[in-house]
Scaffold this motif. Structure first.
Motif, mmCIF file in Angstrom:
data_model
loop_
_atom_site.group_PDB
_atom_site.id
_atom_site.type_symbol
_atom_site.label_atom_id
_atom_site.label_comp_id
_atom_site.label_asym_id
_atom_site.label_seq_id
_atom_site.Cartn_x
_atom_site.Cartn_y
_atom_site.Cartn_z
ATOM 1 N N CYS A 148 0.962 7.188 4.184
ATOM 2 C CA CYS A 148 1.885 7.492 3.106
ATOM 3 C C CYS A 148 1.555 8.849 2.511
ATOM 4 O O CYS A 148 2.430 9.646 2.218
ATOM 5 C CB CYS A 148 1.788 6.406 2.033
ATOM 6 S SG CYS A 148 3.040 6.546 0.776
ATOM 7 N N PHE A 197 10.513 5.607 -5.816
ATOM 8 C CA PHE A 197 10.191 5.180 -7.154
ATOM 9 C C PHE A 197 11.366 5.202 -8.094
ATOM 10 O O PHE A 197 12.431 4.743 -7.784
ATOM 11 C CB PHE A 197 9.024 6.010 -7.680
ATOM 12 C CG PHE A 197 8.378 5.416 -8.871
ATOM 13 C CD1 PHE A 197 7.763 4.180 -8.796
ATOM 14 C CD2 PHE A 197 8.399 6.080 -10.065
ATOM 15 C CE1 PHE A 197 7.173 3.624 -9.913
ATOM 16 C CE2 PHE A 197 7.800 5.535 -11.185
ATOM 17 C CZ PHE A 197 7.179 4.305 -11.112
ATOM 18 N N TYR A 201 2.463 -3.872 -12.097
ATOM 19 C CA TYR A 201 3.296 -3.356 -11.013
ATOM 20 C C TYR A 201 4.455 -4.314 -10.804
ATOM 21 O O TYR A 201 4.259 -5.526 -10.690
ATOM 22 C CB TYR A 201 2.465 -3.261 -9.731
ATOM 23 C CG TYR A 201 3.129 -2.483 -8.629
ATOM 24 C CD1 TYR A 201 2.861 -1.128 -8.454
ATOM 25 C CD2 TYR A 201 4.025 -3.100 -7.767
ATOM 26 C CE1 TYR A 201 3.470 -0.419 -7.446
ATOM 27 C CE2 TYR A 201 4.644 -2.382 -6.755
ATOM 28 C CZ TYR A 201 4.365 -1.051 -6.608
ATOM 29 O OH TYR A 201 4.975 -0.340 -5.605
ATOM 30 N N THR A 218 3.972 1.351 -1.003
ATOM 31 C CA THR A 218 4.709 1.398 -2.253
ATOM 32 C C THR A 218 3.836 1.890 -3.388
ATOM 33 O O THR A 218 4.232 2.725 -4.173
ATOM 34 C CB THR A 218 5.249 0.002 -2.574
ATOM 35 O OG1 THR A 218 6.022 -0.431 -1.465
ATOM 36 C CG2 THR A 218 6.101 0.030 -3.828
ATOM 37 N N VAL A 219 2.636 1.344 -3.441
ATOM 38 C CA VAL A 219 1.820 1.692 -4.587
ATOM 39 C C VAL A 219 1.406 3.149 -4.542
ATOM 40 O O VAL A 219 1.325 3.809 -5.561
ATOM 41 C CB VAL A 219 0.590 0.776 -4.699
ATOM 42 C CG1 VAL A 219 -0.427 1.081 -3.627
ATOM 43 C CG2 VAL A 219 -0.056 0.935 -6.056
ATOM 44 N N THR A 220 1.168 3.663 -3.375
ATOM 45 C CA THR A 220 0.818 5.066 -3.296
ATOM 46 C C THR A 220 1.953 5.930 -3.801
ATOM 47 O O THR A 220 1.759 6.850 -4.587
ATOM 48 C CB THR A 220 0.484 5.451 -1.847
ATOM 49 O OG1 THR A 220 -0.581 4.634 -1.390
ATOM 50 C CG2 THR A 220 0.081 6.899 -1.770
ATOM 51 N N LEU A 255 -2.249 3.871 3.222
ATOM 52 C CA LEU A 255 -2.361 4.894 2.202
ATOM 53 C C LEU A 255 -2.407 6.281 2.812
ATOM 54 O O LEU A 255 -1.752 7.206 2.342
ATOM 55 C CB LEU A 255 -3.621 4.661 1.361
ATOM 56 C CG LEU A 255 -3.592 3.404 0.477
ATOM 57 C CD1 LEU A 255 -4.969 3.164 -0.112
ATOM 58 C CD2 LEU A 255 -2.569 3.553 -0.629
ATOM 59 N N ALA A 263 0.837 -1.193 0.000
ATOM 60 C CA ALA A 263 0.000 0.000 0.000
ATOM 61 C C ALA A 263 0.871 1.241 0.000
ATOM 62 O O ALA A 263 0.624 2.194 -0.726
ATOM 63 C CB ALA A 263 -0.918 0.002 1.217
ATOM 64 N N ALA A 276 4.318 4.971 -5.722
ATOM 65 C CA ALA A 276 4.542 4.735 -7.134
ATOM 66 C C ALA A 276 3.530 5.475 -7.973
ATOM 67 O O ALA A 276 3.872 6.095 -8.972
ATOM 68 C CB ALA A 276 4.466 3.232 -7.414
#
Lengths: 232, 233
Positions: B19, B74, B103, A27-29, B16, A25, A31
């Motif tokens: 982050c 990233f 991904y 990481t994807v945010t 989320l 979660a 990314a």
């Protein structure tokens, strides 16, 4: 993490998934936020295409897939592009987005949850594993909700959104689901896995489902794509 | 069939939110002055609405480029060049691939026209490679390669039509990206008035047309420069 958070039965399994989901979660945010296009200028302005979109209800993706575990779930901006160019489709009025990722549960059991580039299951799923388990092993879904049906249809014609610009993208004459289109995608990044990409529009919603696997048959990919429910 | 529970999904939301709070849009970022056009960035650039890229280089003396940002999560660009009409980019990423729509957690190479026409390349793992990209003379093609340092064996190379994305002119750039949490490393050289790049013929060449820029408090000049950042894994 407090012990009381986790179920007593199957505790380790859930704890692992909790770690996985937390890691992914995060990481994807990052990314998604990073991948979003930004203005080519240096004025700290924000590109419309990179704005985070409100999340579509989680049920709008896939509720469950046989033999797979959800590893990613959250919002997605309109654009996943790297670089700073503002894409032409930024003018489309997207109001909500959802991204989901699913991987073969057996691969997680074998390698451990994907945590980063060094530990656990690496994505894409290792070819050695996929060869022993032909069929779908990864599914990635993007759902974009637009202000209008016309914008959703327009999104279906955007090469940068559909990926049709890529030399590895080959539209298949028939085989789409829900009245949409399907293409085979070949990319070195897939490391030997086959990929089918489905797109369709339902109302004001644009849906993309990427299904990957070794020796992947179109009908097996279709079966997964049909489970995506944009209006659930 | 496996489905994460509502409890675990709760953690997704928490993750989320946490982050977003730490790196989300709207976070103050130190100002980067406009460099005009063309405008080149070496070693990665903090994007304008966040700080997730490989690094933001400031030229602060004639011998040093400093990074105020290091990559959080990233992609690191080995080179990233833009102007108002388009650009070039090559590097590696962890995250979403635009070509594949998937991904990845293993670092993969990619090349783009500064965003459009992303081609996702092979797994580069934690290797140190040279990443180069440039325009052909007619600016109708982007040409790229990833190769090893020792002997220059090609790991990946390719080209693609630039379509309508005409760039700022021919450039060749060199960068080394390490995906193993060791420093990203690039070399740029030049006299006091220009920034040079290491070209495809293995020569240092003035980076004609480059606009050097610096944030307030920093001095802009050319010279021998080495840039590093912390990588992202």
């Amino acid at each position: 993490m407090k012990r009381s958070v986790w179920p007593v039965r199957g505790e380790r399994r859930w704890a692992r998934r909790g770690t996985l989901v937390m890691a992914l979660a995060t990481t994807v945010t990052a990314a998604v936020a990073t991948a979003a296009a930004s203005s080519a200028s240096s004025d700290n302005s924000e590109s419309p295409s990179s704005r985070p979109l409100p999340t579509i209800a989680s049920g709008a993706g896939v509720a469950s897939i046989d033999g797979m575990t959800q590893i990613i779930g959250g919002s997605t901006p309109l654009s996943l592009s790297k670089g700073t160019a503002v894409p032409a489709y930024a003018s489309l009025d997207a109001v909500a987005g959802l991204a989901q990722g699913w991987v073969d549960t057996g691969a997680i059991d074998m390698y451990g949850p994907p945590q980063d580039g060094k530990h656990g299951l690496q994505l894409p799923v290792p070819l050695a594993y996929a060869q022993q388990h032909p069929g779908p092993c990864e599914v990635f879904i993007r759902v974009l909700r637009f202000q209008s049906h016309d914008d959703a249809l327009a999104a279906l014609q955007e090469p940068e959104l559909t990926g049709s610009y890529s030399p590895g993208y080959s539209l298949i004459d028939s085989g789409g689901v829900n009245g949409g289109i399907v293409a085979a995608v070949q990319s070195l990044a897939n490391e030997g896995l086959d990929e089918y990409r489905f797109h369709w529009v339902s109302g004001n919603t644009w849906v993309e489902a990427n299904v990957l696997g070794y020796d992947l048959a179109l009908d097996a990919a279709q079966a997964v794509a049909r489970q995506v429910q944009p209006h659930a | 069939m496996t489905r994460i529970s509502a409890r675990v999904r709760g953690f997704v939301v928490v993750g989320l939110l946490a982050c977003s709070a730490s790196i989300g849009v709207g976070q103050p970022a130190d100002a980067l002055v406009s460099c005009g056009t063309p405008n080149y960035y070496a070693g990665g650039l903090g994007q304008t609405n966040g700080d997730q890229w490989g690094g933001r280089a400031y030229i602060d003396t004639d011998t040093n480029l400093s990074f105020s940002h290091t990559n959080d999560n990233f992609s690191d660009q080995a080179i990233h060049a833009v102007d108002g009409n388009g650009g070039l980019e090559i590097g590696w990423y962890v995250g979403w691939g635009s070509e594949t729509g998937t991904y990845v957690t293993a670092p993969h190479a990619y090349a783009t026209l500064n965003g459009p026409q992303e081609i996702d390349g092979p797994n580069v793992g934690a290797s140190d490679y040279l990443y180069t990209t440039h325009w052909n003379d007619a600016r109708t093609q982007q040409i790229w390669s990833v190769k090893t340092f020792d002997g220059g064996t090609f790991v990946w190379s390719g080209s693609q039509a630039t379509s309508t994305y005409t760039g700022p002119g021919e450039i060749v750039a060199l960068g080394e990206v390490d995906a193993s949490s060791l420093p990203m490393f690039g070399k740029f050289d030049g006299d006091p008035n220009t920034l040079d790049y290491y070209n495809i013929s293995d020569n240092w060449v003035d980076w004609t047309g480059v606009t050097l820029c610096a944030s307030p408090g920093f001095t802009v000049s050319g010279g021998r420069n080495t840039i590093t950042d912390s990588g992202n894994l």
